[in-house]
Enzyme design. Structure first.
Site, short mmCIF file in Angstrom:
data_model
loop_
_atom_site.label_atom_id
_atom_site.label_comp_id
_atom_site.label_asym_id
_atom_site.label_seq_id
_atom_site.Cartn_x
_atom_site.Cartn_y
_atom_site.Cartn_z
N LYS A 1 -6.77 -4.86 -3.32
CA LYS A 1 -7.65 -5.41 -2.27
C LYS A 1 -8.87 -4.53 -2.10
CE LYS A 1 -4.42 -4.15 0.49
NZ LYS A 1 -4.35 -3.53 1.80
N CYS B 1 -2.20 -2.89 7.47
CA CYS B 1 -2.03 -3.81 6.35
C CYS B 1 -0.70 -4.56 6.38
CB CYS B 1 -2.24 -3.07 5.03
SG CYS B 1 -3.98 -2.60 4.83
N ASP C 1 0.79 -1.24 0.00
CA ASP C 1 0.00 0.00 0.00
C ASP C 1 0.82 1.30 0.00
OD1 ASP C 1 -1.92 -1.92 0.15
OD2 ASP C 1 -2.87 -1.22 1.98
C1 VGL Z 1 -4.74 0.62 5.66
C2 VGL Z 1 -6.18 1.70 7.06
C3 VGL Z 1 -7.20 1.53 6.17
C4 VGL Z 1 -3.35 0.13 5.39
C5 VGL Z 1 -5.75 0.44 4.75
O1 VGL Z 1 -2.96 0.05 4.21
O2 VGL Z 1 -2.61 -0.13 6.37
N1 VGL Z 1 -4.95 1.23 6.82
N2 VGL Z 1 -6.97 0.91 5.02
#
Ligand code: VGL
Ligand code: ZN
Length: 200
Positions: free
Chosen positions: A105, A153, A20
């Site tokens: 995702k 994540c 991410d």
């Molecule tokens: C994430 C919060 C919400 C992450 C993704 O990538 O860690 N954190 N969605």
């Protein structure tokens, strides 16, 4: 660039999973900016370059949400709107070295944080992503996880990697936490350690 004391010696048995590293988490203008993300991107690029040079497989994940999802505060969840598929916030940070396929995702509104699995918001069933197959097809048995965010994540991906019986390491200078509650970063490292994940 400071280097960690120990470094992963990459080879073809290792898969590097870059979690991410998208504008909404990594750019200060992003809706869920993680403090320190600039240094995380630099350290992540170092790992990508070292992995690629050793012939290791590199895969990426992208948080990829619809405009409405129970993940978002406005729809009953806890997060500001972020990483809506096709928007600037969901794009990779422009400074990220991208050297492999990406797994998106949440495309159909699934919830959950791991790069390996998603949760169907209606049935609560756990749905695997393509990541496990990619790693197995690459012949890798060890997984190195870097990226954003440590307490969501990255942690979930590393724990799922352990559940799939991989040896898993997280590179400490190549990740940073949201820290919604103070100390979430240290609690995450403990949880990872308890599951047998190495902190490098
Ligand atoms: C994430 C919060 C919400 C992450 C993704 O990538 O860690 N954190 N969605
Ligand atoms: Zn998200």
């Amino acid at each position: 660039m400071t280097y960690p004391l120990t470094m992963i010696e990459y080879d073809r048995a290792i898969a590097l999973v870059v979690v991410d590293c998208q504008n909404d988490f990594a750019d200060p203008r992003g809706s869920l900016y993680v403090a320190g993300a600039g240094a995380v991107i630099a350290a992540t690029n170092r790992e990508v370059i070292r992995a690629t040079a050793a012939g290791a497989f590199v895969a990426y994940t992208q948080d990829w949400h619809p405009e409405s999802t129970p993940h978002f505060e406005k729809d009953g969840g806890i997060w500001p709107v972020h990483c809506v598929g096709g928007t600037w916030g969901a794009e990779f940070h422009p400074g990220l070295v991208v050297a492999g396929p990406s797994v998106r995702k949440g495309v159909h509104g699934e919830d959950g944080y791991s790069g390996f699995s998603m949760r169907d918001p209606l049935t609560e069933a756990t749905i695997p992503t393509a990541l496990a197959g990619m790693i197995t097809d690459a012949g890798a048995t060890r997984v190195v996880v870097v990226g954003l965010a440590l307490d969501y994540c990255v942690k979930a991906t590393a724990l799922d990697g352990r559940s799939l019986d991989h040896e898993v390491s997280v590179v400490s200078d190549a990740t940073a936490a949201v820290n919604l509650n103070e100390g979430d970063d240290e609690r995450s490292w403990h949880e990872l350690s308890d599951a047998g994940v190495f902190r490098v």
